[in-house]
Motif scaffolding. Structure first.
Motif, PDB file in Angstrom:
ATOM      1  N   LEU A   3      27.817 109.262 -19.739  1.00 42.25           N
ATOM      2  CA  LEU A   3      28.214 110.615 -20.089  1.00 42.25           C
ATOM      3  C   LEU A   3      27.529 111.574 -19.129  1.00 42.25           C
ATOM      4  CD1 LEU A   3      27.876 110.903 -23.989  1.00 42.25           C
ATOM      5  CD2 LEU A   3      30.003 110.907 -22.674  1.00 42.25           C
ATOM      6  N   PHE A   4      28.164 112.708 -18.908  1.00 43.76           N
ATOM      7  CA  PHE A   4      27.543 113.780 -18.133  1.00 43.76           C
ATOM      8  C   PHE A   4      27.427 114.980 -19.057  1.00 43.76           C
ATOM      9  CE2 PHE A   4      28.084 117.042 -14.507  1.00 43.76           C
ATOM     10  CZ  PHE A   4      26.707 117.191 -14.407  1.00 43.76           C
ATOM     11  N   ILE A   5      26.179 115.338 -19.397  1.00 44.22           N
ATOM     12  CA  ILE A   5      25.894 116.396 -20.360  1.00 44.22           C
ATOM     13  C   ILE A   5      25.112 117.502 -19.668  1.00 44.22           C
ATOM     14  CG2 ILE A   5      24.743 116.970 -22.538  1.00 44.22           C
ATOM     15  CD1 ILE A   5      24.980 113.957 -23.233  1.00 44.22           C
ATOM     16  N   THR A   6      25.564 118.740 -19.827  1.00 47.41           N
ATOM     17  CA  THR A   6      24.854 119.864 -19.233  1.00 47.41           C
ATOM     18  C   THR A   6      24.376 120.829 -20.303  1.00 47.41           C
ATOM     19  OG1 THR A   6      26.936 121.060 -18.866  1.00 47.41           O
ATOM     20  CG2 THR A   6      26.112 119.711 -17.057  1.00 47.41           C
ATOM     21  N   PHE A   7      23.268 121.493 -20.004  1.00 46.35           N
ATOM     22  CA  PHE A   7      22.719 122.528 -20.879  1.00 46.35           C
ATOM     23  C   PHE A   7      22.801 123.866 -20.158  1.00 46.35           C
ATOM     24  CE2 PHE A   7      21.076 118.862 -22.993  1.00 46.35           C
ATOM     25  CZ  PHE A   7      20.805 119.248 -24.299  1.00 46.35           C
ATOM     26  N   GLU A   8      23.293 124.880 -20.862  1.00 41.87           N
ATOM     27  CA  GLU A   8      23.463 126.204 -20.277  1.00 41.87           C
ATOM     28  C   GLU A   8      22.915 127.277 -21.204  1.00 41.87           C
ATOM     29  OE1 GLU A   8      24.435 126.872 -17.336  1.00 41.87           O
ATOM     30  OE2 GLU A   8      25.579 125.132 -16.640  1.00 41.87           O
ATOM     31  N   GLY A   9      22.705 128.463 -20.627  1.00 37.62           N
ATOM     32  CA  GLY A   9      22.247 129.596 -21.421  1.00 37.62           C
ATOM     33  C   GLY A   9      21.475 130.580 -20.576  1.00 37.62           C
ATOM     34  N   GLY A  10      21.282 131.761 -21.124  1.00 48.47           N
ATOM     35  CA  GLY A  10      20.536 132.794 -20.428  1.00 48.47           C
ATOM     36  C   GLY A  10      19.040 132.543 -20.449  1.00 48.47           C
ATOM     37  N   GLU A  11      18.308 133.488 -19.888  1.00 50.08           N
ATOM     38  CA  GLU A  11      16.853 133.342 -19.789  1.00 50.08           C
ATOM     39  C   GLU A  11      16.227 133.241 -21.182  1.00 50.08           C
ATOM     40  OE1 GLU A  11      15.833 132.945 -16.753  1.00 50.08           O
ATOM     41  OE2 GLU A  11      17.818 133.484 -15.990  1.00 50.08           O
ATOM     42  N   GLY A  12      15.292 132.291 -21.320  1.00 56.56           N
ATOM     43  CA  GLY A  12      14.551 132.156 -22.565  1.00 56.56           C
ATOM     44  C   GLY A  12      15.298 131.511 -23.708  1.00 56.56           C
ATOM     45  N   CYS A  13      16.431 130.870 -23.425  1.00 53.40           N
ATOM     46  CA  CYS A  13      17.236 130.306 -24.518  1.00 53.40           C
ATOM     47  C   CYS A  13      16.684 128.982 -25.045  1.00 53.40           C
ATOM     48  CB  CYS A  13      18.692 130.117 -24.075  1.00 53.40           C
ATOM     49  SG  CYS A  13      18.942 128.830 -22.838  1.00 53.40           S
ATOM     50  N   GLY A  14      15.821 128.312 -24.271  1.00 51.12           N
ATOM     51  CA  GLY A  14      15.241 127.050 -24.721  1.00 51.12           C
ATOM     52  C   GLY A  14      16.008 125.814 -24.299  1.00 51.12           C
ATOM     53  N   LYS A  15      16.906 125.946 -23.341  1.00 48.30           N
ATOM     54  CA  LYS A  15      17.734 124.805 -22.934  1.00 48.30           C
ATOM     55  C   LYS A  15      16.912 123.673 -22.315  1.00 48.30           C
ATOM     56  CE  LYS A  15      18.722 127.093 -18.649  1.00 48.30           C
ATOM     57  NZ  LYS A  15      17.556 126.413 -18.059  1.00 48.30           N
ATOM     58  N   ASP A 149      10.734 135.740 -12.376  1.00 50.34           N
ATOM     59  CA  ASP A 149      11.357 135.442 -11.089  1.00 50.34           C
ATOM     60  C   ASP A 149      12.428 136.486 -10.779  1.00 50.34           C
ATOM     61  OD1 ASP A 149      13.764 134.747 -12.412  1.00 50.34           O
ATOM     62  OD2 ASP A 149      13.227 132.633 -12.509  1.00 50.34           O
ATOM     63  N   ARG A 150      13.159 136.311  -9.684  1.00 48.88           N
ATOM     64  CA  ARG A 150      14.138 137.319  -9.255  1.00 48.88           C
ATOM     65  C   ARG A 150      15.197 137.601 -10.312  1.00 48.88           C
ATOM     66  NH1 ARG A 150      17.747 137.685  -5.655  1.00 48.88           N
ATOM     67  NH2 ARG A 150      18.176 135.464  -5.489  1.00 48.88           N
ATOM     68  N   PHE A 151      15.634 136.547 -11.008  1.00 45.31           N
ATOM     69  CA  PHE A 151      16.695 136.719 -11.991  1.00 45.31           C
ATOM     70  C   PHE A 151      16.170 137.369 -13.271  1.00 45.31           C
ATOM     71  CE2 PHE A 151      18.105 133.397  -9.144  1.00 45.31           C
ATOM     72  CZ  PHE A 151      19.381 133.825  -8.840  1.00 45.31           C
ATOM     73  N   GLU A 152      14.986 136.962 -13.683  1.00 49.20           N
ATOM     74  CA  GLU A 152      14.379 137.548 -14.881  1.00 49.20           C
ATOM     75  C   GLU A 152      14.071 139.026 -14.695  1.00 49.20           C
ATOM     76  OE1 GLU A 152      12.268 133.300 -16.122  1.00 49.20           O
ATOM     77  OE2 GLU A 152      11.111 134.897 -15.169  1.00 49.20           O
ATOM     78  N   GLN A 153      13.913 139.465 -13.444  1.00 48.86           N
ATOM     79  CA  GLN A 153      13.615 140.865 -13.158  1.00 48.86           C
ATOM     80  C   GLN A 153      14.854 141.752 -13.170  1.00 48.86           C
ATOM     81  OE1 GLN A 153      11.338 141.228  -9.492  1.00 48.86           O
ATOM     82  NE2 GLN A 153      10.054 139.490 -10.058  1.00 48.86           N
ATOM     83  N   GLU A 154      16.041 141.152 -13.257  1.00 50.30           N
ATOM     84  CA  GLU A 154      17.268 141.958 -13.283  1.00 50.30           C
ATOM     85  C   GLU A 154      17.313 142.823 -14.556  1.00 50.30           C
ATOM     86  OE1 GLU A 154      19.636 142.425 -11.115  1.00 50.30           O
ATOM     87  OE2 GLU A 154      18.965 140.972  -9.623  1.00 50.30           O
TER      88      GLU A 154
END
Length: 208
Positions: A3-15, A149-154
Motif C-alpha cells: 500500500l502507499f499511504i500518505t499523511f497531509e495537513g497544515g502546520e502543527g496538525c500532528g501528521k 521555518d519559512r512556511f511557518e512564518q507566512e
C-alpha cells in the motif's frame, strides 16, 4: 501486497506523529513497511529541504520546481522500489502538499502545479491519504515554542488558504482521503486510522 499511504495537513496538525504511530503498528504485525517524508528522504532531497525551509526567499515557481526535484528523487529511488518489492510505504507529505501550498497557498496555476507533480511522481497516486485537519491558528499555536521555518512564518491568510485547499482536494476524491479532526486526542486519531488501513490491507490479501 503493498500500500502507499500518505499523511497531509497544515502546520502543527500532528501528521508526523501519526505516520510514526502507523509505522510502529505495521512493524509489530511483521508487515513490511517503509516510513519516509517530504521534502527529503534522499541525500540530495535533504539538502533541498534545508534550502526550502531555511534558505532565502525564492519565487513560488522555483519553490514548486525544487519540491518536485526532491519528490522525483524520492519516488524513483525510494518509494517505487519499495512498492515493487511488496512493502507498504508511509510518506509524511506527498504531491498533495505541493498542490495545497504552492497552488492554493501561493496562487500558482492549479493545472500547472498538477502537471509538474505528475511528472515528478510518474503519476504514482496514494492508495490512502490521511488529512489531519486543524484551524490554521490552532496548528501554528502548537509550534510557538520552536523556531519557525519559512512556511511557518507566512501570514495567517496563507495558512487558511492551504487548509481550504486541502479540504477541497479531499472533497474531490472522498474514496482516497480520510479526513480527521486533528484536535482529537492522539490515541483517538490512531484508533480512527487503523480500521481504514486494516481494511485496505485485507483487500490486498494481507492476513491480520
Amino acid at each position: 501486497m503493498s500500500l502507499f499511504i500518505t499523511f497531509e495537513g497544515g502546520e502543527g496538525c500532528g501528521k508526523s506523529v501519526q505516520a510514526r504511530a502507523l509505522y510502529r503498528q505495521l512493524s509489530k504485525l511483521a508487515i513490511p513497511v517503509l516510513l519516509t517524508h517530504e521534502p527529503g528522504g534522499t541525500p540530495l532531497g535533504k539538502r533541498i529541504a534545508r534550502w526550502l525551509k531555511w534558505g532565502e526567499k525564492i519565487p513560488p515557481q522555483t519553490e514548486l520546481l525544487l519540491f518536485n526535484v526532491s519528490r522525483s528523487l524520492l519516488v524513483a529511488g525510494v518509494i517505487q522500489p519499495a512498492i515493487n518489492n511488496g512493502q507498504t510505504v508511509i510518506c509524511d507529505r506527498f504531491a498533495d502538499s505541493t498542490t495545497a501550498y504552492q497552488s492554493y497557498g501561493r496562487g500558482l496555476d492549479l493545472a500547472m502545479v498538477r502537471a509538474v507533480n505528475h511528472t515528478a511522481t510518474q503519476r504514482l497516486e496514494p492508495d490512502l491519504t490521511i488529512l489531519l485537519d486543524i484551524a490554521a491558528e490552532a496548528g501554528l499555536a502548537r509550534k510557538q515554542d520552536r523556531k519557525a521555518d519559512r512556511f511557518e512564518q507566512e501570514n495567517i491568510a496563507f495558512h487558511q488558504r492551504v487548509r481550504q485547499g486541502y479540504l477541497k482536494l479531499a472533497s474531490q476524491e472522498p474514496k482516497r482521503w480520510l479526513v480527521i479532526d486533528a484536535t482529537l486526542p492522539r490515541a483517538k486519531i490512531t484508533e480512527i486510522i487503523w480500521p481504514k488501513v486494516k481494511r485496505l490491507l485485507s483487500e490486498r490479501g494481507s492476513r491480520l
